[in-house]
Write a protein that holds these residues in place. Structure first.
Motif, PDB file in Angstrom:
ATOM      1  N   PHE A 297       0.833  -1.205   0.000  1.00  0.00           N
ATOM      2  CA  PHE A 297       0.000   0.000   0.000  1.00  0.00           C
ATOM      3  C   PHE A 297       0.864   1.250   0.000  1.00  0.00           C
ATOM      4  CE2 PHE A 297      -2.071   3.451   2.335  1.00  0.00           C
ATOM      5  CZ  PHE A 297      -3.187   3.646   1.539  1.00  0.00           C
ATOM      6  N   ILE A 298       1.899   1.277   0.819  1.00  0.00           N
ATOM      7  CA  ILE A 298       2.747   2.468   0.910  1.00  0.00           C
ATOM      8  C   ILE A 298       3.546   2.668  -0.365  1.00  0.00           C
ATOM      9  CG2 ILE A 298       4.685   3.518   2.149  1.00  0.00           C
ATOM     10  CD1 ILE A 298       3.677   2.105   4.673  1.00  0.00           C
ATOM     11  N   VAL A 299       4.164   1.595  -0.880  1.00  0.00           N
ATOM     12  CA  VAL A 299       5.023   1.753  -2.047  1.00  0.00           C
ATOM     13  C   VAL A 299       4.199   2.117  -3.286  1.00  0.00           C
ATOM     14  CG1 VAL A 299       5.082  -0.632  -2.933  1.00  0.00           C
ATOM     15  CG2 VAL A 299       7.103   0.813  -3.124  1.00  0.00           C
ATOM     16  N   PHE A 300       3.007   1.551  -3.418  1.00  0.00           N
ATOM     17  CA  PHE A 300       2.159   1.898  -4.567  1.00  0.00           C
ATOM     18  C   PHE A 300       1.621   3.323  -4.429  1.00  0.00           C
ATOM     19  CE2 PHE A 300       2.440  -2.345  -6.032  1.00  0.00           C
ATOM     20  CZ  PHE A 300       1.929  -2.388  -7.317  1.00  0.00           C
ATOM     21  N   SER A 301       1.264   3.738  -3.224  1.00  0.00           N
ATOM     22  CA  SER A 301       0.801   5.112  -3.012  1.00  0.00           C
ATOM     23  C   SER A 301       1.904   6.105  -3.340  1.00  0.00           C
ATOM     24  CB  SER A 301       0.347   5.298  -1.559  1.00  0.00           C
ATOM     25  OG  SER A 301      -0.770   4.498  -1.254  1.00  0.00           O
ATOM     26  N   ASN A 302       3.127   5.786  -2.925  1.00  0.00           N
ATOM     27  CA  ASN A 302       4.258   6.670  -3.206  1.00  0.00           C
ATOM     28  C   ASN A 302       4.518   6.793  -4.704  1.00  0.00           C
ATOM     29  OD1 ASN A 302       4.532   6.958  -0.470  1.00  0.00           O
ATOM     30  ND2 ASN A 302       6.409   5.762  -0.296  1.00  0.00           N
ATOM     31  N   PHE A 303       4.506   5.665  -5.406  1.00  0.00           N
ATOM     32  CA  PHE A 303       4.806   5.699  -6.837  1.00  0.00           C
ATOM     33  C   PHE A 303       3.667   6.319  -7.641  1.00  0.00           C
ATOM     34  CE2 PHE A 303       8.073   2.313  -6.051  1.00  0.00           C
ATOM     35  CZ  PHE A 303       9.146   3.041  -6.555  1.00  0.00           C
ATOM     36  N   LEU A 304       2.428   6.053  -7.253  1.00  0.00           N
ATOM     37  CA  LEU A 304       1.300   6.670  -7.947  1.00  0.00           C
ATOM     38  C   LEU A 304       1.317   8.189  -7.763  1.00  0.00           C
ATOM     39  CD1 LEU A 304      -1.598   4.167  -7.154  1.00  0.00           C
ATOM     40  CD2 LEU A 304      -0.599   4.629  -9.392  1.00  0.00           C
ATOM     41  N   GLY A 305       1.820   8.633  -6.616  1.00  0.00           N
ATOM     42  CA  GLY A 305       1.916  10.064  -6.364  1.00  0.00           C
ATOM     43  C   GLY A 305       2.917  10.775  -7.242  1.00  0.00           C
ATOM     44  N   LEU A 306       3.782  10.032  -7.917  1.00  0.00           N
ATOM     45  CA  LEU A 306       4.761  10.625  -8.824  1.00  0.00           C
ATOM     46  C   LEU A 306       4.199  10.854 -10.226  1.00  0.00           C
ATOM     47  CD1 LEU A 306       7.940   8.582  -7.787  1.00  0.00           C
ATOM     48  CD2 LEU A 306       7.411  10.957  -7.220  1.00  0.00           C
ATOM     49  N   ILE A 307       3.001  10.357 -10.467  1.00  0.00           N
ATOM     50  CA  ILE A 307       2.359  10.597 -11.757  1.00  0.00           C
ATOM     51  C   ILE A 307       1.873  12.053 -11.791  1.00  0.00           C
ATOM     52  CG2 ILE A 307       0.458   9.950 -13.272  1.00  0.00           C
ATOM     53  CD1 ILE A 307       0.528   7.175 -11.999  1.00  0.00           C
ATOM     54  N   PRO A 308       2.167  12.795 -12.854  1.00  0.00           N
ATOM     55  CA  PRO A 308       1.690  14.187 -12.932  1.00  0.00           C
ATOM     56  C   PRO A 308       0.176  14.282 -12.765  1.00  0.00           C
ATOM     57  CG  PRO A 308       3.321  13.763 -14.646  1.00  0.00           C
ATOM     58  CD  PRO A 308       3.026  12.435 -14.004  1.00  0.00           C
ATOM     59  N   MET A 309      -0.263  15.280 -12.007  1.00  0.00           N
ATOM     60  CA  MET A 309      -1.676  15.574 -11.737  1.00  0.00           C
ATOM     61  C   MET A 309      -2.327  14.549 -10.814  1.00  0.00           C
ATOM     62  SD  MET A 309      -1.765  18.337 -13.376  1.00  0.00           S
ATOM     63  CE  MET A 309      -3.471  18.778 -13.118  1.00  0.00           C
TER      64      MET A 309
ATOM     65  N   VAL B 247      16.443  20.776 -15.550  1.00  0.00           N
ATOM     66  CA  VAL B 247      17.473  19.812 -15.130  1.00  0.00           C
ATOM     67  C   VAL B 247      17.289  19.446 -13.659  1.00  0.00           C
ATOM     68  CG1 VAL B 247      19.947  19.459 -14.761  1.00  0.00           C
ATOM     69  CG2 VAL B 247      19.141  20.535 -16.866  1.00  0.00           C
ATOM     70  N   ALA B 248      17.013  20.464 -12.838  1.00  0.00           N
ATOM     71  CA  ALA B 248      16.812  20.215 -11.407  1.00  0.00           C
ATOM     72  C   ALA B 248      15.589  19.342 -11.158  1.00  0.00           C
ATOM     73  CB  ALA B 248      16.679  21.546 -10.673  1.00  0.00           C
ATOM     74  N   ILE B 249      14.493  19.615 -11.888  1.00  0.00           N
ATOM     75  CA  ILE B 249      13.275  18.816 -11.721  1.00  0.00           C
ATOM     76  C   ILE B 249      13.535  17.362 -12.097  1.00  0.00           C
ATOM     77  CG2 ILE B 249      10.943  18.446 -12.622  1.00  0.00           C
ATOM     78  CD1 ILE B 249      10.759  21.505 -12.963  1.00  0.00           C
ATOM     79  N   THR B 250      14.268  17.155 -13.181  1.00  0.00           N
ATOM     80  CA  THR B 250      14.589  15.789 -13.622  1.00  0.00           C
ATOM     81  C   THR B 250      15.403  15.052 -12.563  1.00  0.00           C
ATOM     82  OG1 THR B 250      14.620  16.552 -15.922  1.00  0.00           O
ATOM     83  CG2 THR B 250      15.637  14.422 -15.457  1.00  0.00           C
ATOM     84  N   ALA B 251      16.391  15.747 -11.998  1.00  0.00           N
ATOM     85  CA  ALA B 251      17.228  15.133 -10.967  1.00  0.00           C
ATOM     86  C   ALA B 251      16.422  14.828  -9.707  1.00  0.00           C
ATOM     87  CB  ALA B 251      18.399  16.054 -10.642  1.00  0.00           C
ATOM     88  N   ILE B 252      15.586  15.786  -9.292  1.00  0.00           N
ATOM     89  CA  ILE B 252      14.781  15.582  -8.083  1.00  0.00           C
ATOM     90  C   ILE B 252      13.753  14.480  -8.295  1.00  0.00           C
ATOM     91  CG2 ILE B 252      13.121  16.677  -6.519  1.00  0.00           C
ATOM     92  CD1 ILE B 252      14.602  19.322  -7.054  1.00  0.00           C
ATOM     93  N   TYR B 253      13.197  14.417  -9.508  1.00  0.00           N
ATOM     94  CA  TYR B 253      12.225  13.357  -9.800  1.00  0.00           C
ATOM     95  C   TYR B 253      12.882  11.976  -9.684  1.00  0.00           C
ATOM     96  CZ  TYR B 253       8.240  11.041 -11.962  1.00  0.00           C
ATOM     97  OH  TYR B 253       7.163  10.236 -12.195  1.00  0.00           O
ATOM     98  N   GLY B 254      14.110  11.869 -10.217  1.00  0.00           N
ATOM     99  CA  GLY B 254      14.834  10.608 -10.076  1.00  0.00           C
ATOM    100  C   GLY B 254      15.086  10.271  -8.620  1.00  0.00           C
ATOM    101  N   LEU B 255      15.415  11.292  -7.824  1.00  0.00           N
ATOM    102  CA  LEU B 255      15.621  11.072  -6.394  1.00  0.00           C
ATOM    103  C   LEU B 255      14.329  10.652  -5.713  1.00  0.00           C
ATOM    104  CD1 LEU B 255      17.506  11.271  -3.926  1.00  0.00           C
ATOM    105  CD2 LEU B 255      16.863  13.682  -3.747  1.00  0.00           C
ATOM    106  N   GLU B 256      13.211  11.260  -6.125  1.00  0.00           N
ATOM    107  CA  GLU B 256      11.924  10.929  -5.524  1.00  0.00           C
ATOM    108  C   GLU B 256      11.490   9.495  -5.826  1.00  0.00           C
ATOM    109  OE1 GLU B 256       9.640  12.715  -3.385  1.00  0.00           O
ATOM    110  OE2 GLU B 256      11.691  13.438  -3.104  1.00  0.00           O
ATOM    111  N   VAL B 257      11.867   8.993  -6.988  1.00  0.00           N
ATOM    112  CA  VAL B 257      11.584   7.583  -7.303  1.00  0.00           C
ATOM    113  C   VAL B 257      12.291   6.684  -6.289  1.00  0.00           C
ATOM    114  CG1 VAL B 257      11.947   5.746  -8.999  1.00  0.00           C
ATOM    115  CG2 VAL B 257      11.180   7.999  -9.750  1.00  0.00           C
ATOM    116  N   LEU B 258      13.529   7.042  -5.976  1.00  0.00           N
ATOM    117  CA  LEU B 258      14.288   6.280  -4.983  1.00  0.00           C
ATOM    118  C   LEU B 258      13.691   6.446  -3.592  1.00  0.00           C
ATOM    119  CD1 LEU B 258      16.836   4.525  -4.510  1.00  0.00           C
ATOM    120  CD2 LEU B 258      18.116   6.644  -4.157  1.00  0.00           C
TER     121      LEU B 258
END
Length: 259
Positions: A112-124, A223-234
């Motif tokens: 539940f937590i990991v799916f909620s976290n990853f779904l939250g990375l989808i735009p909108m 560039v910063a958004i791309t880097a932070i997004y990659g970090l947020e996936v982790l």
């Protein structure tokens, strides 16, 4: 005074219209899914929607994805098997064989937590685990569950968790007070850690996305958004892992409370 206040408000409004304006915390607002008005106890909100989507996604991977049980697994079956083996090994390593009977609950919690976290990375989308109200319920359920289990399995011997027998006798009462305080702080730290990290990452991304509207700094912002997004996936995976392994540690204390 009223005229000056109104003039100041007009100036602020014009400044916002003429410059850069963004609100990083707006993405965490809970809104009714149908209509408008106040959010009540039984109001269907965006949180409700994304929790439901999370449940459907978990069912899709863990149930539908493994229904064929092919010798050469599909991608969804591989993900399900990896998740199963990962959590099973974690519980076994931390709690021992005694903790494996609680595998279904811990597995459900992690998914539940990991799916909620990853779904939250989808735009909108909406990240349900960014709200302390959600993570607090998860943490409180773990806290109450392991506490009740500790007394059921060990009786009054569960209180041995707070009595550090390896320490000098004079220090044991002081350490007991510290242990009791730290024990009751568990659900607070358990819930704030997850919600705080998820919220902070999303807020930072929104800030850089706002700066991307300025042509001068937009390349740097992208560039910063791309880097932070990659970090947020982790971070999305790590925070689910941390919450789950702490649950296993608390479970071990309930099963084997003696210091």
């Amino acid at each position: 005074m009223a005229t000056e206040a109104a003039h100041g408000a007009d100036m602020a409004e014009h400044a916002v219209e003429g410059g850069l304006s963004f609100h990083p915390m707006d993405q965490f607002m809970i809104k009714p899914l149908f209509g408008a008005g106040d959010v009540g106890m039984f109001t269907i909100t965006n949180v409700t929607l994304w929790m439901f989507i999370c449940i459907l996604a978990i069912i899709g991977v863990m149930v539908l994805g493994t229904s064929r049980r092919a010798i050469i697994p599909s991608r969804s079956q591989s993900v399900a098997e990896l998740a199963y083996g990962f959590i099973y090994k974690m519980i076994e390593d931390v709690t021992g064989k005694d903790g494996l009977k609680y595998f279904p609950y811990i597995m459900t919690l992690f998914m539940f937590i990991v799916f909620s976290n990853f779904l939250g990375l989808i735009p909108m989308s909406f990240t349900t685990t960014s709200h302390i109200a959600v993570t607090w319920v998860l943490a409180l359920a773990v806290f109450l569950g392991v506490t009740i289990l500790g007394f059921v399995k060990n009786g009054v011997h569960f209180l041995g968790l707070f009595w550090v027998t390896s320490a000098p006798l004079a220090l044991r009462p002081i350490l007991a007070v510290i242990e009791i305080i730290s024990y009751f702080v568990r659900p607070v730290s358990h819930s704030i850690r997850l919600a705080g990290n998820v919220m902070a990452g999303h807020a930072v991304m929104k800030v850089f996305a706002g700066f991307a509207a300025l042509a001068v700094v937009s390349p740097v912002s992208i560039v910063a958004i791309t880097a932070i997004y990659g970090l947020e996936v982790l971070v999305a995976f790590i925070q689910a892992y941390v919450f789950t392994i702490l649950t296993c540690v608390y479970l071990k204390d309930a099963l084997h409370p003696a210091h």
